[in-house]
Design a protein around this motif. Structure first.
Motif, PDB file in Angstrom:
ATOM      1  N   ARG A 909       0.806  -1.215   0.000  1.00 53.76           N
ATOM      2  CA  ARG A 909       0.000   0.000   0.000  1.00 53.76           C
ATOM      3  C   ARG A 909       0.846   1.276   0.000  1.00 53.76           C
ATOM      4  NH1 ARG A 909      -2.798  -4.025  -0.264  1.00 53.76           N
ATOM      5  NH2 ARG A 909      -4.942  -4.228   0.520  1.00 53.76           N
ATOM      6  N   SER A 910       2.158   1.131  -0.014  1.00 55.66           N
ATOM      7  CA  SER A 910       3.029   2.307   0.004  1.00 55.66           C
ATOM      8  C   SER A 910       3.310   2.774  -1.416  1.00 55.66           C
ATOM      9  CB  SER A 910       4.355   1.987   0.711  1.00 55.66           C
ATOM     10  OG  SER A 910       4.144   1.682   2.067  1.00 55.66           O
ATOM     11  N   THR A 911       3.590   4.055  -1.520  1.00 57.86           N
ATOM     12  CA  THR A 911       4.029   4.593  -2.797  1.00 57.86           C
ATOM     13  C   THR A 911       5.459   4.159  -3.067  1.00 57.86           C
ATOM     14  OG1 THR A 911       4.798   6.631  -1.743  1.00 57.86           O
ATOM     15  CG2 THR A 911       2.505   6.567  -2.507  1.00 57.86           C
ATOM     16  N   LEU A 912       5.869   4.299  -4.315  1.00 60.56           N
ATOM     17  CA  LEU A 912       7.228   3.903  -4.676  1.00 60.56           C
ATOM     18  C   LEU A 912       8.258   4.716  -3.908  1.00 60.56           C
ATOM     19  CD1 LEU A 912       9.103   2.232  -6.454  1.00 60.56           C
ATOM     20  CD2 LEU A 912       8.887   3.986  -8.225  1.00 60.56           C
ATOM     21  N   LYS A 913       7.982   5.991  -3.712  1.00 61.00           N
ATOM     22  CA  LYS A 913       8.916   6.837  -2.974  1.00 61.00           C
ATOM     23  C   LYS A 913       9.040   6.372  -1.536  1.00 61.00           C
ATOM     24  CE  LYS A 913       9.686  11.618  -1.535  1.00 61.00           C
ATOM     25  NZ  LYS A 913       9.153  12.993  -1.551  1.00 61.00           N
ATOM     26  N   ARG A 914       7.911   6.102  -0.889  1.00 58.26           N
ATOM     27  CA  ARG A 914       7.954   5.647   0.502  1.00 58.26           C
ATOM     28  C   ARG A 914       8.643   4.293   0.603  1.00 58.26           C
ATOM     29  NH1 ARG A 914       2.725   6.196   2.099  1.00 58.26           N
ATOM     30  NH2 ARG A 914       3.125   8.062   3.326  1.00 58.26           N
ATOM     31  N   LYS A 915       8.366   3.431  -0.336  1.00 61.72           N
ATOM     32  CA  LYS A 915       8.976   2.104  -0.306  1.00 61.72           C
ATOM     33  C   LYS A 915      10.489   2.195  -0.469  1.00 61.72           C
ATOM     34  CE  LYS A 915       6.731  -0.833  -2.725  1.00 61.72           C
ATOM     35  NZ  LYS A 915       6.238  -1.635  -3.875  1.00 61.72           N
ATOM     36  N   THR A 916      10.904   3.066  -1.369  1.00 64.84           N
ATOM     37  CA  THR A 916      12.342   3.213  -1.610  1.00 64.84           C
ATOM     38  C   THR A 916      13.041   3.822  -0.395  1.00 64.84           C
ATOM     39  OG1 THR A 916      11.899   3.509  -3.960  1.00 64.84           O
ATOM     40  CG2 THR A 916      14.048   4.204  -3.147  1.00 64.84           C
ATOM     41  N   GLU A 917      12.435   4.843   0.184  1.00 62.74           N
ATOM     42  CA  GLU A 917      13.067   5.499   1.329  1.00 62.74           C
ATOM     43  C   GLU A 917      13.095   4.606   2.554  1.00 62.74           C
ATOM     44  OE1 GLU A 917      10.834   9.023   1.842  1.00 62.74           O
ATOM     45  OE2 GLU A 917      11.765  10.105   0.158  1.00 62.74           O
ATOM     46  N   SER A 918      12.082   3.802   2.751  1.00 63.87           N
ATOM     47  CA  SER A 918      12.009   3.006   3.966  1.00 63.87           C
ATOM     48  C   SER A 918      12.754   1.681   3.856  1.00 63.87           C
ATOM     49  CB  SER A 918      10.543   2.732   4.326  1.00 63.87           C
ATOM     50  OG  SER A 918       9.895   2.059   3.252  1.00 63.87           O
ATOM     51  N   MET A 919      12.732   1.079   2.673  1.00 65.66           N
ATOM     52  CA  MET A 919      13.324  -0.251   2.517  1.00 65.66           C
ATOM     53  C   MET A 919      14.580  -0.224   1.664  1.00 65.66           C
ATOM     54  SD  MET A 919      11.413  -2.535   4.161  1.00 65.66           S
ATOM     55  CE  MET A 919      11.812  -4.063   3.336  1.00 65.66           C
ATOM     56  N   GLY A 920      14.482   0.387   0.499  1.00 67.09           N
ATOM     57  CA  GLY A 920      15.594   0.309  -0.439  1.00 67.09           C
ATOM     58  C   GLY A 920      16.837   1.024   0.021  1.00 67.09           C
ATOM     59  N   SER A 921      16.678   2.150   0.685  1.00 68.31           N
ATOM     60  CA  SER A 921      17.845   2.928   1.085  1.00 68.31           C
ATOM     61  C   SER A 921      18.704   2.213   2.108  1.00 68.31           C
ATOM     62  CB  SER A 921      17.401   4.287   1.639  1.00 68.31           C
ATOM     63  OG  SER A 921      16.583   4.107   2.783  1.00 68.31           O
ATOM     64  N   GLN A 922      18.120   1.282   2.841  1.00 69.62           N
ATOM     65  CA  GLN A 922      18.877   0.559   3.864  1.00 69.62           C
ATOM     66  C   GLN A 922      19.007  -0.926   3.566  1.00 69.62           C
ATOM     67  OE1 GLN A 922      16.432   1.942   7.244  1.00 69.62           O
ATOM     68  NE2 GLN A 922      18.253   2.975   8.002  1.00 69.62           N
ATOM     69  N   ASN A 923      18.662  -1.308   2.343  1.00 61.42           N
ATOM     70  CA  ASN A 923      18.796  -2.710   1.917  1.00 61.42           C
ATOM     71  C   ASN A 923      18.107  -3.670   2.890  1.00 61.42           C
ATOM     72  OD1 ASN A 923      20.315  -1.543  -0.044  1.00 61.42           O
ATOM     73  ND2 ASN A 923      22.251  -2.508   0.517  1.00 61.42           N
ATOM     74  N   LEU A 924      16.923  -3.299   3.270  1.00 55.98           N
ATOM     75  CA  LEU A 924      16.230  -4.097   4.284  1.00 55.98           C
ATOM     76  C   LEU A 924      15.628  -5.371   3.725  1.00 55.98           C
ATOM     77  CD1 LEU A 924      14.446  -1.359   6.417  1.00 55.98           C
ATOM     78  CD2 LEU A 924      16.670  -2.441   6.750  1.00 55.98           C
ATOM     79  N   PHE A 925      15.503  -5.455   2.412  1.00 57.03           N
ATOM     80  CA  PHE A 925      14.969  -6.709   1.865  1.00 57.03           C
ATOM     81  C   PHE A 925      15.885  -7.877   2.179  1.00 57.03           C
ATOM     82  CE2 PHE A 925      12.596  -3.727  -0.823  1.00 57.03           C
ATOM     83  CZ  PHE A 925      11.328  -4.287  -0.723  1.00 57.03           C
ATOM     84  N   SER A 926      17.182  -7.660   2.039  1.00 56.39           N
ATOM     85  CA  SER A 926      18.109  -8.749   2.362  1.00 56.39           C
ATOM     86  C   SER A 926      18.110  -9.072   3.850  1.00 56.39           C
ATOM     87  CB  SER A 926      19.517  -8.377   1.901  1.00 56.39           C
ATOM     88  OG  SER A 926      19.947  -7.166   2.516  1.00 56.39           O
TER      89      SER A 926
END
Length: 1807
Positions: A909-926
């Motif tokens: 339900r997050s926007t791409l910007k929110r998803k990138t800032e919250s998860m992608g910037s800190q590599n939280l998927f791994s």
């Protein structure tokens, strides 16, 4: 009903049109009179006159139709009493079998007349009256007038049951009360005729009681008493009104001398009489009977106490003043820790107290003749707009027997002539009369029944219509009862001077109204239904003139009909009981209508006993003594036992709550009082201190009932907040109740309460959520805290079942859910929700027990699923990812799965910007994978299901634990990073059968998602090093069928992705190169692990440890590239995909050529050419190399060894198969397409023309393969055994597939030297880019000429002379060392190694080593290419080819090889065709040569012709002469029909052999060496790409580690902050409850003090203190009791606190303080330059600042502080909200414990 106009006398009743009305009335009267009671006075018929006979006549002896005599008897008077005598004996009729006849009762006397009897006659001859009560009641009137005793007979005295119906009072009353009363059947009562006063009568009765006189039984005493009360002959139906209120006191005097049974009888009859008339209640009220009965109650036995309680109930329902209210409340106060005797019964009185719906002030009409209200003369009646009479009335007939014969008048407006309007009551109906002329009257009966002893609102509206027919609308209780069409307008020239209310103006008999009336209004307009209904809704208590709408609390919809000014201005009169003075009813007309309607003054007069009665409701009386709060101290007594049986009454609390509920619902002031006194806080505190047994289901239902009422009440919001804060939201209170009670409470909160739309406005949302989360954590836990230091939980009863706790938690979470999603004001909604979600997340962060987290996680999941717009921003702002990842590390999978769900919903339900800032910037998927594997290296199917949902963002709120739902083709990879995470998790898990199944599911899902979705395939291809995780799922060395199935799925996924890369993506060929490299790393590492495992196994088998120590420790390094089964499978699948596309092209319009040249296929063509270029030379080398294969094909006995000099470990058969497929791809993508290869070659840093040279090498190798296959198939060629030598086996592997598959595209005719397909392919390569002759084409032509020449000469030789010696063409046995030692000219070696063809304009020549100058330009170009490669070093698939520093394997070919061939062929040039051969032999050989060479000769001739100019310059003789200029040579080359033998003979000449070897052979060698170098370059490039991939993976891992460490550090800080915040909230909640408890105690003491008498405390033992209360003007304060009071001499300072400092004088101390202040001020002034601290501009600036709008939500700020009060310094916490300032003492602080307890407890500020 419609009644016609009729003439009759005033005294006659209405007659119906059919003439039967009178008879009907007479029949009714006769029926009633025939059942009247018989009264026998014993009078002599002879001495009685006619009048007395009419009075005492027996109706049975008179004609039944003599109604006129009956009517006259009602008005007769006894003018000759002296003639009446009484017989000496009493006549009894009890022995008569038949029922005695009933006679008429005594008629009422006229006003002022009394029954006069001679004393002497009465004394000498007493008379007796016998009442026969055995007659049945009158049919039809039982429900209205009659009552029955226990035996079913009529009881004149009545009983409790006979009078309790109309009051709706249900008081606990034992059956013994009724059964113990004597049956009053056929009793004889003696009435003394002497004139004795009331005191004398009571004394006589008392004397009779004490003397036990036999002449007076108990019944006579009762009769005497009640005759005294009513002032005459007592009768339940006709004479029951108390005449003299003083006689009530006389009755009490008598009762004090009666035994219990007699008291019971008297009180029960008195109760019935008292309830029968409000006048009786008023009489009792005037003597203060309530207080007197309260004094009797404590000593009364149980049966009598029940009667007394009912007496009190009836009186309280009517009126109770302030003094009596205080007396009643004091009677309920406990004494000696017990309820006073019978006081609990008083609670039931209060509980069942009806709502006071009558007027407090009203007109009382006694019903006597001439009694009523007389109005002043009216000028004229308003009729233009119509007029309306409206009032409230309550009928109370004096005589129930003659009730239906009376016609009491409601109003009468007439002139002196008798015409006008009136309305009277006939029976239970209204009759409206209009008399236009004397004797002509119209009457209509309203079809509505008016009940006796009940308030009704009457509005009679006369509507005038000038052109139509007028009508009269009758409104009863706000509803239109009937509309009567009647021409009612009465006009008169004289004034209306005979106007009255409650009686007819002429004072006619039976017209006086008996009962009560409220305010009386006459409006000069006809009211509408809405106005009449609004008047009714005002209630009987309204007594004003409709001027100010603030006089009532009606809704606005009602007010607009009443207070718009019309009613006020249309008032003719308004007589209100409150506006009376003496006997005057005052009225001040509105200014707009002053002196318009009345002749003179507008005031009316009350006459003949009409009076204004003022009552006091319990609500107002309570308000006078302090309001509803005075009842609150009773809650402190609910745990006290009863003095009767010393047991605790469990219903006391429910009774008190019902009383509170009743008062709240009946008075808005009670709501305000309960709010200001914090009543619910006191109730909660009392319940907490009381026994848990009081927290019953009934108590809860009563509280819920109050809550429901307050929810409906418009002004109930503030009080409702108190109810919820202090009671319903107080878990510390309810945790002590039975589990089912708690379940019901929280289910109500979650369902019924939340169903109300206004609940969000009643609650403080954020504090409520905090309180509920605190309740879940500390009260309704499912598992105890893991560590004691985390938090402490409250004690809970042991009988609490887990299912009930789960149910309660579910209800609480539902409640929280509804609060969070509820709407609020837009400005505060977002902020409040953020705080609410923050609180919920704090609960997740601070609770560690899995059982306590399941339902909370489910709630958060549900909220995210159903309300993402609310939750997503709140979670983002609250930085909840740290909590989620903390939960992902839980050892319990049932916690990890909901946490994954929450994360998935957040991402979906997050926007791409929110998803990138919250998860992608800190590599939280791994980090997800790391957390899932933090405890156990396993993964379950439910976990994978959730990971798949997160991957494609197809989240479901449910949890799937059993089955797997395959992915749908239309799903998209929304979070592609999870692909790597899932693959990594699966790869790291321990190998089990379930894991293999999960792998299959994952791979099948990937295939399903990628097969039909171009976007999904592109998403994976854009990932960095995606091949690593995908190939990691495969098994390089599978050991089971299931593992093989997994690997097959992996290869299928690769096939789909690689084909997409080639088909659709620009530069997609690089994906293939990366795949080769990463697959090489994977296979090499797996092989390394296998070798390492074998080495370990050997070490374990070693006998001694020394041998194990001697084993070297292996270190993994990526080896040189080598083919494996993985590479073979990947390449085979890739080629299959390309070939399928080609087959599809063949079926489309335009064929292959159009499809290859279509713009949409240019990317595909380019990528395929790249793939061909990348692997072509490697495959050629894997087949043995072009030159060795050519040597083997031209060797006389095929005795040449074929090996892979690059050691690629690719089987020759597989390589040959791939090479053949590549050749077919060359036909399509190289030869059939018109794509320019210059950009492609630049992209790969290849020399110009490199692709075509590679294509030529492929074509030449395939041609040689077909030649070898043909030679093997030739029957006349020397055969060889395939198994005889390894080299033979290699050749056989090389040609086996060609021999098995004969086709036009491959091997078609073994007799021919070169197949047609090969000729076409070679020719196509040479001529593809030759728009005009260029150097590239010249080089290719020269190489082809050499190749064809060698093949033709070799075949010519083999046919003429089968060889018996090894072929001199190529020495395949030369080792690498020999080749390495072979010296070549430096320049020649460089030229061959570089493989360059110098470009010089339009001319072309092969540059050998001596031509350094021309090679310089190529070297420069080469350097530039190398620099470009350096700039693009990050590109994995960039291949650098043809560099001078390219690795060489030592097997480079040079012109020495060609010299050997020349020497071999030139050894016997003259003997190639022996002259001695026979003609047949020649013909056979000629045919064979023609067949074998007929396909090659045209190609050779064509190239010789097309490139003649270039070849003439290039092919020169030994002396430099041009050998092609010879006429015979030209004729041989030009003549296409010439014999092939001539051409071959030409090629076999010494001059041509030398020239071809020297010039064309060198070009061919360059071509071959370039291929060898390209093969090495490809191998090196793959290894380099593999190393780069490893570097990228390691860099990504290092980056992940760094960012994860930073994220975990931030998460720990946030978690600690949440712990601190939650601890602070817990402290505030606990402190708030403690503060509430202290406040409740203080308030309870203050309220109890209000009811305390001054005499209750002994002199000198009561201490007082100033209360914190003060009035609005701050001029008055009050004293309240001080329970901690003491004398001054008792207040000693403790020994430990005595001041040990030396004493100094007061002046000295003041001087020190001032000195310190002066020094501080001086220092401040000096530092600031003597300026003031605050400038005036600052003050002006502060004054202009606008304060922010206060928020409805309580934002809380807290800090550690110390409270300083006189003599005490208390440590604690200071809390500030928007409206309050709190200080909570920290009792655990050591400094707090040092304080003096006696000093602290008197400090009110600490509360």
């Amino acid at each position: 009903m419609d009644i016609s106009e009729t003439e009759y006398n005033d005294s006659d009743p209405p007659v119906q049109e059919n003439g039967n009305g009178k008879a009907v009335v007479e029949d009714e009267v006769n029926d009633e009179e025939s059942n009247m009671e018989t009264v026998d006075l014993g009078l002599d018929d002879k001495t009685s006159d006619a009048s007395s006979q009419n009075v005492f006549k027996n109706i049975d002896n008179e004609p039944s139709d003599d109604q006129q005599n009956v009517e006259e008897s009602e008005n007769i008077t006894l003018e000759k009493p002296e003639e009446i005598s009484a017989p000496p004996t009493v006549v009894s009729t009890s022995q008569d079998v038949s029922p005695p006849p009933a006679i008429e009762s005594l008629p009422p006397l006229l006003e002022g007349k009394e029954l006069e009897l001679e004393p002497e006659e009465l004394t000498s001859t007493p008379f007796s009256i016998e009442y026969d009560l055995t007659q049945p009641p009158t049919p039809g009137s039982t429900s209205r007038r009659d009552s029955y005793n226990a035996a079913g007979n009529i009881s004149r005295r009545g009983s409790l049951a006979s009078f309790s119906k109309s009051f709706n009072i249900s008081i606990p009353f034992s059956d013994d009360v009724t059964s113990s009363l004597p049956r009053l059947l056929s009793k004889t009562t003696l009435i003394h005729s002497n004139e004795e006063g009331a005191d004398e009568t009571i004394q006589r009765l008392i004397s009779s009681l004490h003397s036990n006189s036999p002449n007076m039984d108990r019944t006579q005493i009762v009769d005497h008493l009640f005759n005294l009360l009513v002032g005459g002959h007592f009768d339940q139906e006709s004479k029951f009104v108390i005449e003299d209120v003083a006689n009530v006191d006389h009755m009490l005097t008598l009762l004090s001398h009666c035994d219990c049974d007699l008291q019971n009888e008297i009180w029960s009859l008195f109760l019935a009489v008292m309830k029968k008339s409000n006048r009786n209640l008023e009489a009792c009220t005037r003597v203060g009977l309530i207080s007197k009965v309260l004094d009797l109650l404590p000593e009364a036995p149980p049966l009598l106490a029940d009667l007394l309680v009912q007496i009190i109930a009836a009186l309280v329902a009517y009126s109770i003043n302030v003094k009596q209210t205080k007396h009643l409340l004091r009677a309920l106060r406990s004494t000696k820790d017990q309820w006073p005797p019978n006081s609990l019964k008083l609670l039931h009185v209060l509980k069942e107290m009806p709502q006071h719906d009558s007027a407090d002030v009203f007109f009382s009409f006694p019903g006597k003749d001439q009694s009523g209200i007389i109005l002043p003369p009216i000028k004229t009646m308003p009729y233009q707009q119509g007029w309306t009479f409206a009032t409230w009335l309550r009928m109370e007939p004096l005589n129930s027997v003659t009730f239906e014969k009376e016609q009491p008048v409601l109003y009468s407006f007439r002139t002196s002539k008798g015409i006008g309007y009136s309305c009277h009551i006939f029976g239970n109906c209204l009759v409206v009369n209009v008399e236009k002329a004397k004797g002509k009257e119209q009457s209509r009966c309203v079809k509505a029944e008016l009940g006796a002893r009940k308030w009704h609102h009457i509005a009679i509206a006369h509507c005038y219509s000038r052109w139509g027919r007028s009508d009269i609308k009758c409104f009863i209780d706000g509803q239109l009862a009937e509309t009567i069409e009647l021409s009612w307008v009465v006009t008169s020239t004289t004034s209306w001077d005979r106007c009255s209310i409650g009686v007819s103006a002429d004072g006619a008999v039976n017209t006086a109204f008996c009962g009560q009336m409220g305010a009386m209004y006459l409006f000069a307009e006809s009211l509408s239904l809405q106005q009449a209904n609004s008047l009714f809704c005002l209630g009987p208590a309204y007594q004003s003139t409709f001027k100010h709408d603030s006089e009532t609390s009606l809704p606005e919809g009602y007010k607009k009909h009443l207070f718009d000014g019309h009613l006020h201005s249309s008032l003719v009169f308004a007589y209100c009981p409150k506006n009376c003075h003496g006997q005057l009813c005052l009225f001040t007309p509105p200014k707009t209508a002053a002196n318009t309607y009345f002749v003179q003054i507008p005031h009316a007069v009350m006459k003949e006993g009409v009076e204004v009665i003022t009552t006091h409701s319990i609500h107002k009386s309570l308000q006078s003594v302090g309001g509803i709060q005075i009842l609150l101290p009773l809650f402190a007594q609910i745990d006290l036992p009863s003095s009767h049986d010393n047991t605790i009454d469990g219903d006391v609390c429910q009774t008190l709550l019902s009383l509170i509920s009743l008062l709240l619902s009946s008075s808005q002031s009670s709501q305000q009082q309960l709010f200001h006194s914090k009543g619910f806080l006191i109730i909660s505190s009392c319940l907490q201190e009381a026994s848990p047994s009081h927290l019953s289901m009934k108590v809860l239902e009563q509280i819920i009932h109050i809550a429901k009422f307050l929810l409906r009440c418009p002004a109930g919001g503030p009080l409702l907040k108190h109810l919820f804060d202090y009671i319903l939201f107080n878990p510390k209170l309810w945790i002590r109740a039975r589990p089912e009670v708690q379940v019901h409470l929280y289910q109500y909160l979650a369902t019924d309460f939340l169903a109300n739309n206004n609940f969000s406005q009643m609650l403080r949302r954020v504090p409520t959520v905090i309180e509920m989360c605190h309740t879940l954590k500390h009260f309704y836990w499912l598992a105890l805290p893991q560590t004691v230091s985390d938090y402490t939980v409250e004690e809970r009863p042991e009988n609490f079942a887990t299912a009930e706790i789960v149910s309660i938690r579910s209800a609480i979470l539902t409640f929280i859910n509804r609060i969070i999603i509820s709407s609020n004001s837009p400005d505060e909604e977002e902020k409040a929700r953020d705080q609410e979600v923050h609180t919920l997340l704090n609960l997740l962060a601070t609770v560690r027990e899995d059982d306590n987290l399941y339902d909370v996680l489910a709630l958060v999941t549900r909220l995210l699923a159903e309300h993402p717009a609310i939750m997503i921003p709140a979670i983002d702002k609250n930085k909840a990812l740290g909590i989620i990842f903390n939960l992902l590390a839980a050892p319990n999978e049932l916690i990890r799965i909901p946490a994954l769900k929450i994360l998935g919903f957040f991402l979906s339900r997050s926007t791409l910007k929110r998803k990138t800032e919250s998860m992608g910037s800190q590599n939280l998927f791994s980090l997800i994978g790391e957390r899932l594997l933090s405890h156990k290296r396993t993964i379950s199917l439910p976990t994978y299901n959730v990971l798949l949902e997160v991957l494609v963002e197809q989240m479901t709120p449910t949890f799937t634990y059993a089955a797997h739902q395959p992915a749908q083709p239309d799903w998209k990879f929304e979070n592609p990073h999870l692909l790597k995470v899932i693959a990594h998790v699966i790869s790291q898990c321990e190998e089990t059968e379930s894991l293999v199944q999960i792998k299959k599911c994952f791979l099948i899902d990937i295939i399903n998602l990628c097969r039909e979705s171009k976007e999904n395939r592109r998403t994976i291809l854009q990932m960095s090093v995606w091949q690593d995780w995908l190939i990691g799922l495969a098994y390089v060395f599978h050991t089971s069928e299931s593992q093989n199935e997994v690997s097959e799925l992996v290869w299928e996924a690769f096939s789909i992705l690689l084909h997409h890369a080639l088909r659709h993506e620009y530069g997609g060929w690089r994906v293939w190169v990366d795949t080769l490299a990463i697959a090489h790393s994977k296979v090499s590492y797996e092989k390394f692990k296998r070798r390492l495992a074998e080495a370990k196994a050997k070490a374990e088998k070693a006998e001694t440890g020394e041998e194990a120590k001697m084993e070297p420790t292996p270190v993994y390094r990526a080896p040189e590239f080598a083919w494996s089964e993985v590479h073979i499978r990947l390449l085979a699948d890739l080629l299959s995909g390309i070939e399928r596309t080609v087959e599809e092209w063949k079926t489309q319009d335009g064929g292959i050529s159009d499809q290859c040249n279509a713009s949409e296929n240019q990317v595909f063509v380019g990528n395929v050419v790249h793939v061909i270029s990348q692997l072509a030379d490697s495959l050629i080398m894997a087949c043995g190399g072009l030159l060795p294969l050519l040597a083997s094909a031209t060797a006389p006995n095929n005795d040449m060894e074929i090996v892979d000099p690059c050691q690629q470990q690719l089987p020759i058969s597989v390589a040959a198969s791939f090479l053949m497929r590549f050749a077919k791809l060359v036909d399509t993508f190289v030869l059939a397409s018109g794509v320019s290869f210059s950009e492609l070659e630049q992209e790969k840093n290849m020399p110009a023309g490199g692709v075509l040279r590679q294509s030529l090498r492929i074509s030449a190798t395939v041609t040689v393969r077909h030649i070898l296959a043909s030679r093997i198939q030739q029957p006349d060629t020397p055969r060889y055994e395939t198994n005889s030598a390894k080299k033979n086996q290699c050749i056989m592997d090389f040609v086996k597939e060609a021999l098995e598959n004969f086709s036009p595209e491959g091997l078609e005719n073994v007799e021919r030297l070169v197949q047609d397909s090969d000729i076409t392919r070679i020719k196509g390569v040479v001529y593809r880019d030759m728009v005009e002759e260029n150097r590239q084409a010249q080089f290719l032509a020269l190489s082809v000429i050499y190749l064809v020449s060698v093949l033709m000469v070799s075949r010519y030789r083999d046919i003429l002379e089968p060889p018996s010696s090894p072929s001199p063409f190529f020495d395949s046995t030369t080792t690498k060392q020999e080749n390495a030692e072979r010296e070549l000219p430096e320049s020649s070696s460089e030229a061959v190694a570089n493989g360059k063809v110098a470009n010089d304009g339009d001319h072309a020549s092969i540059k050998n080593g001596s031509d350094h100058s021309e090679n310089g330009a190529d070297e420069e170009t080469e350097e530039k290419g190398e620099q470009g490669q350096g700039d693009n070093g990050g590109t994995i698939a960039a291949i650098k080819v043809a560099n001078s520093d390219m690795k060489k394997d030592g097997n480079e070919y040079n012109e020495e090889e060609l010299k050997k061939m020349h020497q071999s062929n030139g050894r016997r040039p003259s003997t190639l065709m022996p002259p001695q051969q026979t003609a047949e032999r020649r013909a056979y050989l000629t045919t064979k040569l023609q067949t074998a060479l007929e396909t090659c000769a045209p190609l050779l001739r064509e190239m010789m012709s097309d490139f003649r100019g270039y070849l003439q310059k290039t092919l020169v003789g030994t002396h430099g002469q041009e050998i092609m200029n010879d006429t015979k040579v030209l004729e041989t080359l030009r003549n296409r029909n010439a014999s092939v033998i001539e051409l071959v003979m030409l090629l076999c000449s010494q001059e041509w052999q030398t020239s071809l070897q020297k010039h064309a052979g060198l070009a061919f060698i360059e071509l071959v060496n370039e291929g060898r170098l390209m093969a090495h370059a490809t191998r090196d490039h793959v290894l380099r790409v593999a190393n780069e991939a490893d570097f990228i993976l390691n860099r990504l891992r290092a980056e992940d580690v760094s960012k994860h460490a930073q994220f975990e550090a931030e998460s720990r800080e946030q978690l600690n902050a949440r712990y601190e915040e939650y601890s602070r909230c817990d402290l505030l909640i606990v402190s708030g409850r403690l503060r509430d408890s202290l406040n409740a105690t203080r308030l309870l003491d203050k309220m109890s003090a209000i009811l305390t008498d001054g005499d209750d405390s002994k002199s000198g033992s009561q201490f007082w203190k100033l209360d914190v209360w003060e009035d609005d003007s701050r001029r008055r304060k009050r004293f309240v009791p001080n329970p901690y009071g003491s004398r001054h001499e008792e207040a000693n300072l403790p020994e430990g606190e005595k001041n040990e400092e030396p004493e100094i004088s007061e002046q000295e101390r003041i001087r020190k303080i001032l000195k310190g202040l002066f020094s501080q001020r001086h220092a401040t002034t000096t530092s600031t330059g003597g300026q003031e601290l605050v400038d005036e501009s600052d003050i002006d600036k502060w004054a202009q600042e606008v304060d922010p709008t206060p928020s409805s939500q309580s934002a809380c700020f807290s800090t550690a502080a110390k409270l300083i009060v006189p003599g005490v310094v208390v440590p604690g916490t200071l809390s500030v909200t928007a409206s309050d300032l709190f200080f909570d003492a920290n009792e655990s602080d050591p400094n707090y414990k040092k304080q003096c307890a006696q000093v602290i407890r008197v400090q009110k500020n600490l509360l």
